[in-house]
Scaffold this motif. Sequence first.
Motif, PDB file in Angstrom:
ATOM      1  N   ILE A 140       0.703  -1.109  -0.037  1.00 38.73           N
ATOM      2  CA  ILE A 140      -0.098  -0.002  -0.140  1.00 38.73           C
ATOM      3  C   ILE A 140       0.833   1.504  -0.113  1.00 38.73           C
ATOM      4  CG2 ILE A 140      -1.361   1.334   1.278  1.00 38.73           C
ATOM      5  CD1 ILE A 140      -2.775  -1.371   2.222  1.00 38.73           C
ATOM      6  N   THR A 141       1.873   1.005   0.992  1.00 37.19           N
ATOM      7  CA  THR A 141       2.692   2.542   0.999  1.00 37.19           C
ATOM      8  C   THR A 141       3.440   2.381  -0.401  1.00 37.19           C
ATOM      9  OG1 THR A 141       4.314   1.225   2.247  1.00 37.19           O
ATOM     10  CG2 THR A 141       2.880   2.747   3.414  1.00 37.19           C
ATOM     11  N   GLY A 142       3.969   1.508  -0.917  1.00 39.79           N
ATOM     12  CA  GLY A 142       4.843   1.505  -2.197  1.00 39.79           C
ATOM     13  C   GLY A 142       3.931   1.832  -3.265  1.00 39.79           C
ATOM     14  N   GLY A 143       2.633   1.608  -3.104  1.00 42.70           N
ATOM     15  CA  GLY A 143       1.682   2.257  -4.165  1.00 42.70           C
ATOM     16  C   GLY A 143       1.527   3.741  -4.168  1.00 42.70           C
ATOM     17  N   VAL A 144       1.330   4.221  -2.857  1.00 43.55           N
ATOM     18  CA  VAL A 144       1.323   5.457  -2.867  1.00 43.55           C
ATOM     19  C   VAL A 144       2.541   6.245  -3.306  1.00 43.55           C
ATOM     20  CG1 VAL A 144       1.116   7.235  -1.051  1.00 43.55           C
ATOM     21  CG2 VAL A 144      -0.526   5.383  -0.880  1.00 43.55           C
ATOM     22  N   PHE A 145       3.792   5.736  -2.573  1.00 40.90           N
ATOM     23  CA  PHE A 145       5.129   6.211  -2.902  1.00 40.90           C
ATOM     24  C   PHE A 145       5.284   6.586  -4.516  1.00 40.90           C
ATOM     25  CE2 PHE A 145       9.551   5.863  -4.281  1.00 40.90           C
ATOM     26  CZ  PHE A 145      10.227   6.555  -3.383  1.00 40.90           C
ATOM     27  N   PHE A 146       5.011   5.364  -5.484  1.00 42.67           N
ATOM     28  CA  PHE A 146       5.145   5.492  -6.626  1.00 42.67           C
ATOM     29  C   PHE A 146       3.998   6.269  -7.554  1.00 42.67           C
ATOM     30  CE2 PHE A 146       7.991   1.567  -5.892  1.00 42.67           C
ATOM     31  CZ  PHE A 146       8.861   2.092  -6.132  1.00 42.67           C
ATOM     32  N   LEU A 147       2.901   6.255  -7.106  1.00 41.34           N
ATOM     33  CA  LEU A 147       1.811   7.249  -7.821  1.00 41.34           C
ATOM     34  C   LEU A 147       2.162   8.649  -7.364  1.00 41.34           C
ATOM     35  CD1 LEU A 147      -1.461   5.153  -6.738  1.00 41.34           C
ATOM     36  CD2 LEU A 147      -0.626   5.820  -9.090  1.00 41.34           C
ATOM     37  N   ASP A 148       2.587   9.095  -6.304  1.00 35.47           N
ATOM     38  CA  ASP A 148       2.995  10.379  -6.158  1.00 35.47           C
ATOM     39  C   ASP A 148       4.156  10.762  -6.757  1.00 35.47           C
ATOM     40  OD1 ASP A 148       2.349  12.837  -4.369  1.00 35.47           O
ATOM     41  OD2 ASP A 148       4.236  12.255  -3.455  1.00 35.47           O
ATOM     42  N   LYS A 149       5.064  10.019  -6.714  1.00 33.98           N
ATOM     43  CA  LYS A 149       6.458  10.220  -7.303  1.00 33.98           C
ATOM     44  C   LYS A 149       6.136  10.470  -9.018  1.00 33.98           C
ATOM     45  CE  LYS A 149      11.302   8.941  -7.655  1.00 33.98           C
ATOM     46  NZ  LYS A 149      11.650  10.199  -7.238  1.00 33.98           N
ATOM     47  N   TYR A 150       5.531   9.577  -9.627  1.00 34.95           N
ATOM     48  CA  TYR A 150       5.571   9.502 -11.040  1.00 34.95           C
ATOM     49  C   TYR A 150       4.199  10.033 -11.615  1.00 34.95           C
ATOM     50  CZ  TYR A 150       9.727   6.865 -10.540  1.00 34.95           C
ATOM     51  OH  TYR A 150      10.992   6.461 -10.180  1.00 34.95           O
ATOM     52  N   ARG A 151       3.064  10.359 -10.850  1.00 30.94           N
ATOM     53  CA  ARG A 151       1.961  10.634 -11.229  1.00 30.94           C
ATOM     54  C   ARG A 151       1.146  12.076 -10.655  1.00 30.94           C
ATOM     55  NH1 ARG A 151      -3.590   7.072 -12.737  1.00 30.94           N
ATOM     56  NH2 ARG A 151      -4.682   8.808 -13.751  1.00 30.94           N
ATOM     57  N   TRP A 152       0.942  11.736  -9.412  1.00 25.32           N
ATOM     58  CA  TRP A 152       0.428  12.828  -8.623  1.00 25.32           C
ATOM     59  C   TRP A 152       1.279  14.226  -8.568  1.00 25.32           C
ATOM     60  CZ3 TRP A 152      -1.222   9.428  -4.004  1.00 25.32           C
ATOM     61  CH2 TRP A 152      -2.179   8.629  -4.422  1.00 25.32           C
ATOM     62  N   GLN A 153       2.476  14.002  -8.243  1.00 31.30           N
ATOM     63  CA  GLN A 153       3.427  15.156  -8.189  1.00 31.30           C
ATOM     64  C   GLN A 153       3.802  15.958  -9.428  1.00 31.30           C
ATOM     65  OE1 GLN A 153       7.595  15.057  -6.387  1.00 31.30           O
ATOM     66  NE2 GLN A 153       6.595  15.497  -4.564  1.00 31.30           N
ATOM     67  N   PRO A 154       4.032  15.157 -10.558  1.00 29.88           N
ATOM     68  CA  PRO A 154       4.244  15.865 -11.830  1.00 29.88           C
ATOM     69  C   PRO A 154       3.013  16.446 -12.383  1.00 29.88           C
ATOM     70  CG  PRO A 154       5.182  13.594 -11.901  1.00 29.88           C
ATOM     71  CD  PRO A 154       4.396  13.688 -10.722  1.00 29.88           C
ATOM     72  N   GLN A 155       1.699  15.807 -12.182  1.00 32.78           N
ATOM     73  CA  GLN A 155       0.443  16.537 -12.492  1.00 32.78           C
ATOM     74  C   GLN A 155       0.446  17.917 -11.635  1.00 32.78           C
ATOM     75  OE1 GLN A 155      -2.814  13.917 -12.106  1.00 32.78           O
ATOM     76  NE2 GLN A 155      -4.346  15.834 -13.106  1.00 32.78           N
ATOM     77  N   GLN A 156       0.731  17.916 -10.398  1.00 34.95           N
ATOM     78  CA  GLN A 156       0.782  19.032  -9.513  1.00 34.95           C
ATOM     79  C   GLN A 156       1.628  20.073 -10.019  1.00 34.95           C
ATOM     80  OE1 GLN A 156       1.695  18.871  -5.464  1.00 34.95           O
ATOM     81  NE2 GLN A 156      -0.082  19.887  -4.834  1.00 34.95           N
ATOM     82  N   GLU A 157       2.733  19.676 -10.285  1.00 37.39           N
ATOM     83  CA  GLU A 157       3.795  20.656 -10.899  1.00 37.39           C
ATOM     84  C   GLU A 157       3.382  21.377 -12.105  1.00 37.39           C
ATOM     85  OE1 GLU A 157       7.486  18.499 -10.764  1.00 37.39           O
ATOM     86  OE2 GLU A 157       7.553  18.233  -8.751  1.00 37.39           O
TER      87      GLU A 157
END
Length: 296
Positions: free
Chosen positions: A21-38
């Motif tokens: 679960i935490t790994g899924g959050v880690f990779f989603l945030d790093k490669y999807r959520w954060q780039p989209q927010q930026e």
Amino acid sequence: MLSFINSAELFSLILTLATVITGGVFFLDKYRWQPQQEKETGVTDKEQTGWVAQARSMFPVLFAILIIRSFIIEPFQIPSGSMQPTLLPGDFIGVEKFAYGLHDPVFHKTLIPTGKPQRGDITVFIDPENPKIDLIKRIVGLPGDTVIYRDKTLYIKPACNGQKVCPAAYEVPKQFVGVTKFTELGTDLDEYKEHLGNVEHHILRDPNLPEMYSRYYQQPGSPVGEWVVPKGHYFAMGDNRDNSLDSRYWGFMPEQNLVGKATFIWISFTFNHNPDSSCPSWLPNGVRFNRIGAIH
């Protein structure tokens, strides 16, 4: 399903789920959520807060614990005196998980075979009679061996693996060491040095306790006190021979029940079992520093 899982397996399951679960959050945030927010805000390197940040920070720690515990070393506490004098209650040992193969942490399927138990190994395994608990015993019989325990004497006839002349049964050599400080129901136990394969270790015997033939596991077609180890199974015994519930009583240990090989004591505590003491019996009252090190 959880009623059939022991505490160690339940911990592995929870640890694996938490890591996924935490790994899924880690990779989603790093490669999807954060780039989209930026992309939307134009702000880079913004410090994360809230549950996403907590999950991201927890993932590397959980992942490291999962790898170490699943494939390298798992801690185990000695709960009883069945392995005395080799291991004492209060010993905390390291169990080498990769000694008998790399297994997945949930279903224990072998991913990479790395070896097989050898005669004399001290192993931790899931109790064949009660899957909720783990046991620790010494491997005495390998697949195909004939194990005989008669008059408190151990005999082994090694498996005949295609030899022209099959090995004969032999008495496992032992020498009397003396009467010990270990007691059982007020009786001082006798200590022997035993040579089991390439392993030299010590065992205890109760001179006043008769052999419990009536309680021994009766293998179909074999005399009482004699067992032929099936393929994919092992025969395990405690070093405290008259005070160990082992293969003599419940039969053979399946290979898939193996957890790992006991290799070292990393700490050893003493406990106060005096009922008149104000100190709880589960709370350590001393450390046996002289026991820390490799298991012999």
